[in-house]
Design an enzyme around this catalytic site. Structure first.
Site, PDB file in Angstrom:
ATOM      1  N   LEU A 102       0.825  -1.076   0.242  1.00 14.18           N
ATOM      2  CA  LEU A 102      -0.140   0.092  -0.018  1.00 14.18           C
ATOM      3  C   LEU A 102       0.803   1.374   0.045  1.00 14.18           C
ATOM      4  O   LEU A 102       0.815   2.182  -0.994  1.00 14.18           O
ATOM      5  CB  LEU A 102      -1.088   0.010   1.250  1.00 14.18           C
ATOM      6  CG  LEU A 102      -1.752   1.373   1.596  1.00 14.18           C
ATOM      7  CD1 LEU A 102      -2.561   1.696   0.295  1.00 14.18           C
ATOM      8  CD2 LEU A 102      -2.373   1.161   2.819  1.00 14.18           C
ATOM      9  N   ASP A 103       1.808   1.434   1.064  1.00 16.27           N
ATOM     10  CA  ASP A 103       2.354   2.553   1.274  1.00 16.27           C
ATOM     11  C   ASP A 103       3.683   2.102   2.250  1.00 16.27           C
ATOM     12  O   ASP A 103       3.750   2.013   3.475  1.00 16.27           O
ATOM     13  CB  ASP A 103       1.722   3.844   2.055  1.00 16.27           C
ATOM     14  CG  ASP A 103       2.641   5.102   2.476  1.00 16.27           C
ATOM     15  OD1 ASP A 103       4.013   4.908   1.970  1.00 16.27           O
ATOM     16  OD2 ASP A 103       2.096   5.833   3.020  1.00 16.27           O
ATOM     17  N   PRO A 104       4.660   1.699   1.353  1.00 19.52           N
ATOM     18  CA  PRO A 104       4.765   1.811  -0.285  1.00 19.52           C
ATOM     19  C   PRO A 104       4.210   0.645  -0.813  1.00 19.52           C
ATOM     20  O   PRO A 104       3.947  -0.452  -0.666  1.00 19.52           O
ATOM     21  CB  PRO A 104       6.565   1.886  -0.349  1.00 19.52           C
ATOM     22  CG  PRO A 104       6.890   0.490   0.710  1.00 19.52           C
ATOM     23  CD  PRO A 104       5.860   1.240   1.813  1.00 19.52           C
ATOM     24  N   ASP A 141       0.922   3.696  -3.650  1.00 20.17           N
ATOM     25  CA  ASP A 141       1.201   5.080  -3.820  1.00 20.17           C
ATOM     26  C   ASP A 141       2.151   5.450  -4.795  1.00 20.17           C
ATOM     27  O   ASP A 141       1.907   6.157  -5.802  1.00 20.17           O
ATOM     28  CB  ASP A 141       1.639   5.551  -2.563  1.00 20.17           C
ATOM     29  CG  ASP A 141       3.032   4.930  -1.861  1.00 20.17           C
ATOM     30  OD1 ASP A 141       2.999   3.797  -2.394  1.00 20.17           O
ATOM     31  OD2 ASP A 141       3.787   5.306  -0.854  1.00 20.17           O
TER      32      ASP A 141
END
Length: 449
Positions: free
Chosen positions: A123-125, A128
């Site tokens: 997800l993050d990272p 994104d």
């Protein structure tokens, strides 16, 4: 037969296991908590589990040699060891963790061995990067340049579940969440690098109003400046990556830091109460403790940090169940005890990109890309879905020879992000993009502290 080895069975692993088993891909989960793995497999004939510890490097080689793709959901410090074994056995590795310098140092070896080490595909990272690169490549395709880039993401309880003073509950790696609050940060603002020391992290904040949710607080996330090169936007004057929280988290964590509650030094806390611990940290007596701590912090007794410390039980006579340990362990353990999302509650993932693009004809354009994703109680959390499914899509692509890169990579290349984002749409995960907005939409630099 396609065989995937998954190392670890933490809070975000289930959606990948379900994704792979539904496609009749053989999955072996190696973990210290075999019961968790079996609960994910649910008797599916394509899934197996075994009890294994990351310290057992001898067995690791045998496990890796029998797989077609290896996925590491272990703590980040183990990834380089796993990557080395994957290179030796010429097996691709997928992780959702940030690329550490030690991992990048394996790039040449991996290329020579013909092995892909794909990191930062969560997800993050992860999402994104992919959704940012989709827009950046669109801008570059029109001969434009990115002048400013802001990217914020947060894994939070849904509004109805944000019912403690910090308005936060853990839905993924709880210790990692607290540990991340000890990082420094670096970002670019109007052409100047801004360095934030760990002690100042939760004071460098601003408010962003996210549609459908309302005001959220943002603080900087690690090193944003390095992504100027990674994203190919070295000419940008502003590069900021931040973390979303409800108001309450930042000021509470800042107070905890000021009190030394997140320090790492080992001390003997035998037979001490939580109130005793708090008094020891604040350098005060136990009598009138809440008032004393408030005075020490320069806050009112009914401020959110004091409400949070009360909620967590740091003013009580309950005995600490520790001997020699660190304040960080005591504090983070207590937060985990009191602040875990329960199976009847929803979490959510909030992500926002904002770009200011400039074109050769003098025109400027603001582009916004937004995602709001909610978890499903008793099934999968939003953070588990959005972390595990991008990695699962990449695993499938590797197995089916749709992804044949070699070396250490992030998902910033079109051959990775385009098919992964397309498949994520079919799984209900998508960023909504708005093009052609006016510069008046680019007002974050006016509100940042």
């Amino acid at each position: 037969m396609k065989r995937v080895l998954i190392l670890g069975a933490g809070l975000v692993v289930r959606p990948m296991v379900e994704y792979l088993l539904e496609r009749e891909i053989t999955v072996k989960i190696a973990t210290t908590t075999r019961e968790k793995a079996d609960n994910m497999i649910r008797g599916n004939p394509y899934g197996t589990s075994l009890k294994w510890s990351a310290d057992d490097t001898g067995t690791l080689g045998k496990l890796v040699s029998g797989a077609d793709v290896v996925v590491s959901f272990l703590p980040w410090r183990h990834h380089v060891t796993v990557a080395g074994v994957c290179i030796e056995n010429r097996k691709p590795l997928v992780t959702t963790s940030y690329v550490q310098p030690e991992m990048m140092a394996l790039d040449r070896q991996a290329r020579e061995a013909g092995v892909l080490l794909l990191n930062e595909i969560g997800l993050d990272p992860g999402i994104d990067h992919m959704t940012a690169m989709k827009v950046i490549d669109h801008i570059h395709g029109k001969k434009g340049t990115v002048t400013e880039f802001w990217s914020m993401c947060g894994a939070l309880p849904a509004p109805e579940a944000a019912d403690n003073p910090m308005k936060y509950k853990f839905s993924w790696s709880p210790r990692g969440v607290v540990m991340a609050g000890k990082n420094s940060a670096l970002y670019m603002r109007k052409g100047k690098e801004v360095t934030i020391d760990p002690d100042e992290l939760f004071r460098d904040t601003f408010i962003y109003n996210f549609p459908g949710i309302g005001d959220l607080e943002v603080y900087p996330n690690r090193d944003s400046v390095s992504y100027l090169g990674i994203y190919g936007i070295t000419g940008a004057s502003t590069m900021y990556r931040g973390t979303f929280r409800y108001k309450g988290w930042c000021e509470t964590l800042d107070a905890m830091k000021r009190l030394g509650m997140l320090d790492d030094e080992i001390t003997d806390f035998s037979n001490m109460t939580y109130a005793g611990f708090m008094a020891e940290r604040a350098g005060t007596g136990i009598a009138g403790l809440r008032k004393e701590v408030a005075s020490k912090l320069g806050l009112s007794e009914d401020s959110i940090p004091l409400q949070s410390l009360e909620y967590l039980g740091f003013f009580t006579d309950e005995i600490l169940n520790y001997t020699r340990t660190s304040p960080f362990e005591i504090t983070s353990d207590r937060m985990i005890q009191k602040m875990v999302l329960n199976e009847k509650e929803r979490d959510m993932v909030v992500m926002q990109h904002i770009f200011l693009a400039s074109y050769p004809d003098g025109e400027k354009e603001v582009i916004k890309s937004s995602m709001l994703d909610f978890g499903t109680p008793s099934e999968n959390t939003a953070v588990a879905r959005t972390v595990a499914l991008p990695a699962a899509c990449a695993v499938r692509m590797i197995l089916e020879k749709e992804l044949i890169l070699k070396g250490v990579h992030r998902p910033v290349l079109p051959e990775i992000y385009e098919p992964v984002l397309e498949e994520l749409k079919t799984l209900g995960i998508e960023m909504k993009e708005e093009y052609g907005l006016s510069e008046s939409q680019m007002n974050l630099h006016e509100t940042i502290g």
